[in-house]
Design an enzyme around this catalytic site. Structure first.
Site, mmCIF file in Angstrom:
data_model
loop_
_atom_site.group_PDB
_atom_site.id
_atom_site.type_symbol
_atom_site.label_atom_id
_atom_site.label_comp_id
_atom_site.label_asym_id
_atom_site.label_seq_id
_atom_site.Cartn_x
_atom_site.Cartn_y
_atom_site.Cartn_z
ATOM 1 N N GLU A 165 -3.555 62.206 10.596
ATOM 2 C CA GLU A 165 -3.900 60.879 10.179
ATOM 3 C C GLU A 165 -4.887 61.047 9.094
ATOM 4 O O GLU A 165 -5.725 60.162 9.089
ATOM 5 C CB GLU A 165 -4.129 59.879 11.000
ATOM 6 N N GLU A 271 6.368 62.340 17.492
ATOM 7 C CA GLU A 271 5.982 61.054 18.347
ATOM 8 C C GLU A 271 7.083 60.092 18.204
ATOM 9 O O GLU A 271 6.799 58.934 17.933
ATOM 10 C CB GLU A 271 4.509 60.446 17.789
HETATM 11 C C1 XIL Z 1 -1.540 56.703 21.633
HETATM 12 C C2 XIL Z 1 -1.236 57.019 23.131
HETATM 13 O O1 XIL Z 1 0.052 56.824 23.427
HETATM 14 C C3 XIL Z 1 -1.839 55.841 23.776
HETATM 15 O O2 XIL Z 1 -1.910 56.182 25.203
HETATM 16 C C4 XIL Z 1 -3.446 55.816 23.525
HETATM 17 O O3 XIL Z 1 -4.034 54.612 24.098
HETATM 18 C C5 XIL Z 1 -3.605 55.543 22.168
HETATM 19 O O4 XIL Z 1 -3.105 56.680 21.421
HETATM 20 N N1 XIL Z 1 -0.593 58.265 16.788
HETATM 21 C C6 XIL Z 1 -0.871 59.546 17.592
HETATM 22 C C7 XIL Z 1 -1.093 59.375 19.000
HETATM 23 O O5 XIL Z 1 -1.155 60.505 17.034
HETATM 24 O O6 XIL Z 1 -2.024 60.131 19.754
HETATM 25 C C8 XIL Z 1 -1.036 58.179 19.648
HETATM 26 O O7 XIL Z 1 -1.164 58.087 21.006
HETATM 27 C C9 XIL Z 1 -0.175 57.113 18.994
HETATM 28 C C10 XIL Z 1 -0.180 57.243 17.671
#
Ligand code: XIL
Length: 380
Positions: A165, A271
């Site tokens: 990001e 994701e």
């Molecule tokens: C999220 C996790 O799923 C949560 O448990 C945590 O509290 C916050 O982060 N983008 C990403 C991930 O790259 O690392 C994030 O994961 C979601 C958004």
């Protein structure tokens, strides 16, 4: 017949019975294939794992993960704040356990993530007096962090999300993170170089959300071209894939898949989940007196997902997977952000404490109808 002869005969019969049982069990196990098998000719199928899943005594979920997925990503335990909470303190336990699990099951293991503005201690960017740290010292910290983490898992972690990001949407360029503000735009290439030095065989990717956004896509493509010209080791791009029922525009998404592949880089969906809840942005402008009313409107499916919304989600997942399959040659992996609805971060983001249904397994670890719809698109 002598006693010993009788014993021999009965032992043999038992052995034969055991063998028959065993081969039936093997056949049954082979029949019980998972998502990974449905898409074995297309892409790796992954899930994010949290530390509770690994620590829990009951192995049901771990067994299911081993059957369904051939790639795993650390949901939190490798983020800077978790693995390296203080300058001289490392918390290896959960990350080691995660890597052990993946190694035991012969999975593709993804390390997430080395350089990110979130889930990183503020003190990383500060000196002993709490003042902003110098460029040289921050670069040294980044170097030490990447070298230590990547080296520890060298040869075991196949893919690293090196930078997460770092780019804004809508042609705004670099995100104004502390990394960028202190180190300048070269922080990203430096991170890739350091990860490559620590494990020259690892596949290194840049990861972001809303990759369909043309401004973000164009800026990234420019960086990739520049990196390739100058030999900076970047091998792939992760599209987080936090999508909803009506966003993003899949044509834009497709344009981005094509744009990244045209640069010779692998595309990873890193994701994935499909959020079914109303977006808070549609409720902006709410009066304070109406907050509770809006809170209820934002969390409408506490008692279960209505059939028509479930169908919308099925259609959405199918369209999304059809797009991915169309570009299977460009896509190396599709990872879901969690396994079942109950553990999804989407129950708490962007609004805390809601009941969401974004994944393919329900809260009791059962396959949902959407699981079968998606698996049915695969070739087995
Ligand atoms: C999220 C996790 O799923 C949560 O448990 C945590 O509290 C916050 O982060 N983008 C990403 C991930 O790259 O690392 C994030 O994961 C979601 C958004």
């Amino acid at each position: 017949m002598s006693i010993s002869r009788r014993r021999f005969t009965s032992l043999t019969a038992a052995a034969i019975a055991a063998m028959t049982f065993q081969s039936r069990a093997i056949q049954a196990a082979a029949r019980e294939t998972g998502l990974k098998d449905a898409f074995k000719d297309d892409f790796l199928i992954g899930t994010a794992i949290n530390k509770w899943t690994l620590e829990r005594e009951d192995s049901t979920q771990r067994d299911l993960i081993a059957r369904e997925f051939n790639s795993i990503t650390a949901e939190n335990c490798m983020k800077w704040m978790e693995i390296h909470p203080e300058e001289d303190r490392w918390n290896w336990g959960p990350a080691d356990q995660f890597v052990e699990f993946g190694t035991k099951h012969g999975m593709h293991i993804v390390g997430h993530t080395l350089v990110w503005h979130s889930q990183v201690p503020r003190t990383v960017f500060q000196d002993e007096n709490g003042n902003p740290i110098s460029k040289e010292r921050l670069e040294a910290r980044m170097q030490h962090h990447i070298a230590t983490v990547v080296d520890r898992y060298r040869g075991k972690i196949a893919i690293w999300d090196v930078v997460n990001e770092a780019i804004e949407e809508d042609e705004k360029g670099w995100r104004q993170s502390p990394w960028f503000k202190i180190l300048g735009p070269t922080f990203m290439e430096r991170a890739f170089q350091l990860a490559h030095e620590a494990d020259p065989k690892a596949h290194l990717i840049y990861n972001d959300y809303n990759e369909h956004n043309p401004g973000r896509r164009n800026f990234l493509v420019e960086r990739i071209r520049d990196y390739k010209r100058r030999g900076i080791p970047i091998h792939g791009v992760g599209f987080q894939g936090h999508i909803g029922l009506d966003y993003p525009d899949l044509r834009e998404y497709e344009d981005s898949i094509e744009a990244i592949a045209a640069e010779g880089l692998a595309v990873h969906v890193t994701e994935l989940e499909v959020d079914v809840l109303p977006r808070p942005s549609s409720f902006t402008g709410a009066e304070i007196s109406a907050v509770q009313q809006y809170a209820d409107k934002l969390n409408p499916y506490v008692d279960g997902l209505p059939k028509e919304v479930e169908q919308e989600q099925i259609d959405r997942y199918k369209r999304f997977f059809e797009l991915l399959l169309k570009h299977r040659e460009k896509i190396q992996r599709v990872t879901f952000w969690g396994m079942h609805d109950g553990e999804s971060w989407k129950n708490n983001f962007p609004v805390r404490g809601r009941t969401n249904y974004p994944l393919l397994f329900d809260r009791k670890l059962n396959k949902k109808p959407v699981y079968h719809a998606v698996a049915g698109l695969g070739r087995t």
